[in-house]
Write a protein that holds these residues in place. Structure first.
Motif, PDB file in Angstrom:
ATOM      1  N   LYS A   1       0.743  -1.372  -0.174  1.00 26.48           N
ATOM      2  CA  LYS A   1      -0.103  -0.106   0.127  1.00 26.48           C
ATOM      3  C   LYS A   1       0.699   1.257  -0.241  1.00 26.48           C
ATOM      4  CE  LYS A   1      -3.570  -2.551   2.629  1.00 26.48           C
ATOM      5  NZ  LYS A   1      -2.828  -3.289   3.510  1.00 26.48           N
ATOM      6  N   HIS A   2       2.166   1.050   0.081  1.00 26.05           N
ATOM      7  CA  HIS A   2       3.070   2.292   0.327  1.00 26.05           C
ATOM      8  C   HIS A   2       4.210   2.289  -0.639  1.00 26.05           C
ATOM      9  CE1 HIS A   2       0.739   2.599   4.139  1.00 26.05           C
ATOM     10  NE2 HIS A   2       1.023   1.692   4.393  1.00 26.05           N
ATOM     11  N   ASP A   3       4.849   3.446  -0.747  1.00 29.71           N
ATOM     12  CA  ASP A   3       6.064   3.647  -1.798  1.00 29.71           C
ATOM     13  C   ASP A   3       7.224   3.858  -1.016  1.00 29.71           C
ATOM     14  OD1 ASP A   3       7.663   3.310  -4.061  1.00 29.71           O
ATOM     15  OD2 ASP A   3       6.722   5.080  -4.775  1.00 29.71           O
ATOM     16  N   LEU A   4       7.803   3.548   0.017  1.00 24.58           N
ATOM     17  CA  LEU A   4       8.577   3.988   0.400  1.00 24.58           C
ATOM     18  C   LEU A   4      10.097   3.686  -0.348  1.00 24.58           C
ATOM     19  CD1 LEU A   4       8.690   4.727   3.474  1.00 24.58           C
ATOM     20  CD2 LEU A   4       9.782   2.668   4.197  1.00 24.58           C
ATOM     21  N   GLN A   5      10.679   5.234  -0.287  1.00 24.19           N
ATOM     22  CA  GLN A   5      11.859   5.133  -1.230  1.00 24.19           C
ATOM     23  C   GLN A   5      12.970   6.138  -0.589  1.00 24.19           C
ATOM     24  OE1 GLN A   5      11.056   8.157  -4.968  1.00 24.19           O
ATOM     25  NE2 GLN A   5       8.941   6.990  -4.264  1.00 24.19           N
ATOM     26  N   VAL A   6      14.078   5.556  -1.021  1.00 17.05           N
ATOM     27  CA  VAL A   6      15.194   6.696  -0.587  1.00 17.05           C
ATOM     28  C   VAL A   6      16.483   6.547  -1.686  1.00 17.05           C
ATOM     29  CG1 VAL A   6      15.192   6.032   1.817  1.00 17.05           C
ATOM     30  CG2 VAL A   6      16.661   4.524   0.472  1.00 17.05           C
ATOM     31  N   THR A   7      17.349   7.672  -1.754  1.00 14.62           N
ATOM     32  CA  THR A   7      18.242   7.773  -2.576  1.00 14.62           C
ATOM     33  C   THR A   7      19.334   6.908  -2.189  1.00 14.62           C
ATOM     34  OG1 THR A   7      19.172   9.678  -1.718  1.00 14.62           O
ATOM     35  CG2 THR A   7      17.553  10.112  -3.088  1.00 14.62           C
ATOM     36  N   GLN A   8      20.373   6.675  -3.232  1.00 12.50           N
ATOM     37  CA  GLN A   8      21.440   5.693  -2.863  1.00 12.50           C
ATOM     38  C   GLN A   8      22.158   6.387  -1.954  1.00 12.50           C
ATOM     39  OE1 GLN A   8      22.123   2.523  -4.788  1.00 12.50           O
ATOM     40  NE2 GLN A   8      23.126   2.474  -2.593  1.00 12.50           N
ATOM     41  N   ALA A   9      22.490   7.650  -1.786  1.00 16.56           N
ATOM     42  CA  ALA A   9      23.484   8.262  -1.081  1.00 16.56           C
ATOM     43  C   ALA A   9      22.868   8.349   0.358  1.00 16.56           C
ATOM     44  CB  ALA A   9      23.645   9.714  -1.534  1.00 16.56           C
ATOM     45  N   TYR A  10      21.578   8.506   0.649  1.00 20.92           N
ATOM     46  CA  TYR A  10      20.909   8.147   1.802  1.00 20.92           C
ATOM     47  C   TYR A  10      21.069   6.862   2.472  1.00 20.92           C
ATOM     48  CZ  TYR A  10      17.345   8.655   5.546  1.00 20.92           C
ATOM     49  OH  TYR A  10      16.746   8.843   6.762  1.00 20.92           O
ATOM     50  N   TRP A  11      20.362   5.727   1.436  1.00 15.73           N
ATOM     51  CA  TRP A  11      20.874   4.459   1.783  1.00 15.73           C
ATOM     52  C   TRP A  11      22.176   4.205   2.159  1.00 15.73           C
ATOM     53  CZ3 TRP A  11      17.881   0.432   2.445  1.00 15.73           C
ATOM     54  CH2 TRP A  11      18.361  -1.056   2.743  1.00 15.73           C
ATOM     55  N   ASP A  12      23.357   4.716   1.399  1.00 16.44           N
ATOM     56  CA  ASP A  12      24.508   4.262   2.116  1.00 16.44           C
ATOM     57  C   ASP A  12      24.919   4.978   3.495  1.00 16.44           C
ATOM     58  OD1 ASP A  12      24.911   2.946  -0.451  1.00 16.44           O
ATOM     59  OD2 ASP A  12      25.762   4.529  -1.452  1.00 16.44           O
ATOM     60  N   ALA A  13      24.237   5.937   3.519  1.00 13.38           N
ATOM     61  CA  ALA A  13      24.868   6.505   4.766  1.00 13.38           C
ATOM     62  C   ALA A  13      24.040   6.282   6.174  1.00 13.38           C
ATOM     63  CB  ALA A  13      24.430   7.967   4.862  1.00 13.38           C
ATOM     64  N   LEU A  14      22.952   5.386   5.995  1.00  9.80           N
ATOM     65  CA  LEU A  14      22.114   4.872   6.928  1.00  9.80           C
ATOM     66  C   LEU A  14      22.982   3.870   8.047  1.00  9.80           C
ATOM     67  CD1 LEU A  14      18.735   3.969   5.151  1.00  9.80           C
ATOM     68  CD2 LEU A  14      18.961   5.713   7.160  1.00  9.80           C
ATOM     69  N   PRO A  15      22.825   4.009   9.368  1.00  6.62           N
ATOM     70  CA  PRO A  15      23.390   2.866  10.031  1.00  6.62           C
ATOM     71  C   PRO A  15      22.607   1.452   9.666  1.00  6.62           C
ATOM     72  CG  PRO A  15      21.778   4.168  11.389  1.00  6.62           C
ATOM     73  CD  PRO A  15      21.885   4.804  10.217  1.00  6.62           C
ATOM     74  N   GLU A  16      23.563   0.487   9.794  1.00  7.71           N
ATOM     75  CA  GLU A  16      23.109  -0.992   9.359  1.00  7.71           C
ATOM     76  C   GLU A  16      21.923  -1.135  10.356  1.00  7.71           C
ATOM     77  OE1 GLU A  16      22.550  -4.596   7.644  1.00  7.71           O
ATOM     78  OE2 GLU A  16      23.705  -2.608   6.866  1.00  7.71           O
ATOM     79  N   THR A  17      21.650  -0.708  11.687  1.00 10.45           N
ATOM     80  CA  THR A  17      20.893  -1.028  12.315  1.00 10.45           C
ATOM     81  C   THR A  17      19.204  -0.669  11.847  1.00 10.45           C
ATOM     82  OG1 THR A  17      21.118   0.731  13.888  1.00 10.45           O
ATOM     83  CG2 THR A  17      22.057  -1.402  14.430  1.00 10.45           C
ATOM     84  N   VAL A  18      19.519   0.560  10.992  1.00 14.85           N
ATOM     85  CA  VAL A  18      18.328   0.888  10.415  1.00 14.85           C
ATOM     86  C   VAL A  18      18.000   0.294   9.052  1.00 14.85           C
ATOM     87  CG1 VAL A  18      17.135   2.981   9.617  1.00 14.85           C
ATOM     88  CG2 VAL A  18      18.310   2.949  11.621  1.00 14.85           C
TER      89      VAL A  18
END
Length: 277
Positions: free
Chosen positions: A230-247
């Motif tokens: 029902k949703h379309d969660l999306q992130v850019t590659q740069a944001y994804w790469d900067a996320l802590p692994e726990t998230v």
């Protein structure tokens, strides 16, 4: 339940008892006032943008709107997704492989009416027959809630109700006395987080104040739940790469070169008409 420093410091039995019993639990003082003020600023910016484009803000009743957002447009998203209490609740109820599938906010403005009693989606077989919760909604208020500002109202224990052959989300009005007899109005304060089963029968109440009540929403599923559809969660590659692994380990999203307009699919037609009261 007060904030503690690690997920393991929270009692699993208390979490399970609350969410399988009443269907709701809260953590008081999870964030400080500055963090919440920043969240409110982001919501106001994102709402203005959403209102400026067709379909950007979904009506959930008169003077009441819901907007899905990109996580990286919310400065405190990582803080919320990695908060020890949020992690503890997700692991206790949904298991260690839980997945974050929704980020958004709900705003009842002055003049918002009572919503009909409802659940946010049809009860899945895992809950209706298997008696297991496989999804949760976390809510973070950005203002101190009072009786006048249109508090959230829940009928505890109704996440297990079978609505029979009628509407799977909206119970018949002859059931309303049951919900009104059980109803609890929640008055969270700035800094509090709550977690609830979106299947518990609930409603937003009339906002008779002169201010809005923005609430951030984080939707989380167990591995077998399908609310991500029902949703379309999306992130850019740069944001994804900067996320802590726990998230990153729990975020179910598309990775895109540039953020795309979210086509909101979780419309709830039955909420567009409010109720007097």
């Amino acid at each position: 339940m007060e904030r503690k420093d690690s997920p393991g410091a929270y009692d699993v039995a208390t979490i399970m008892g609350s969410l399988y019993g009443d269907g709701i639990i809260a953590c008081r003082g999870a964030f400080d006032a500055h963090w919440v003020a920043q969240l409110k600023e982001d919501i106001e910016t994102l709402f203005a943008e959403a209102r400026a484009r067709p379909g950007g803000a979904l009506e959930r009743g008169p003077q009441r709107y819901y907007v899905e957002v990109h996580p990286e447009r919310v400065r405190g998203f990582v803080d919320l997704a990695s908060h020890p209490w949020v992690v503890a609740v997700c692991c206790a109820v949904l298991g260690p492989d839980y997945k974050i599938v929704e980020a958004g906010f709900d705003i009842p403005f002055p003049g918002a009416m009572h919503q009909p009693w409802h659940r946010d989606f049809a009860s899945p077989p895992e809950t209706l027959k298997g008696r297991r919760l496989n999804s949760l909604a976390f809510n973070i208020t950005t203002v101190d809630v009072t009786e006048e500002i249109g508090p959230f109202e829940i009928a505890p224990g109704t996440q297990w109700d079978d609505l029979g052959d009628g509407d799977p989300m909206f119970p018949p009005k002859e059931n309303y006395p049951r919900y009104e007899a059980r109803a609890q109005r929640k008055l969270p304060q700035v800094g509090d987080i709550s977690a609830r089963s979106a299947l518990a029968i609930h409603r937003g109440t009339a906002n008779r104040s002169t201010q809005s009540r923005p609430v951030f929403v984080l939707g989380v599923d167990a591995p077998d739940a399908r609310n991500a559809e029902k949703h379309d969660l999306q992130v850019t590659q740069a944001y994804w790469d900067a996320l802590p692994e726990t998230v990153r380990a729990h975020l179910r999203c598309r990775i895109v070169p540039e953020l795309e307009t979210i086509e909101q699919a979780h419309t709830i037609e039955g909420l567009k008409m409010g109720l007097e009261g």
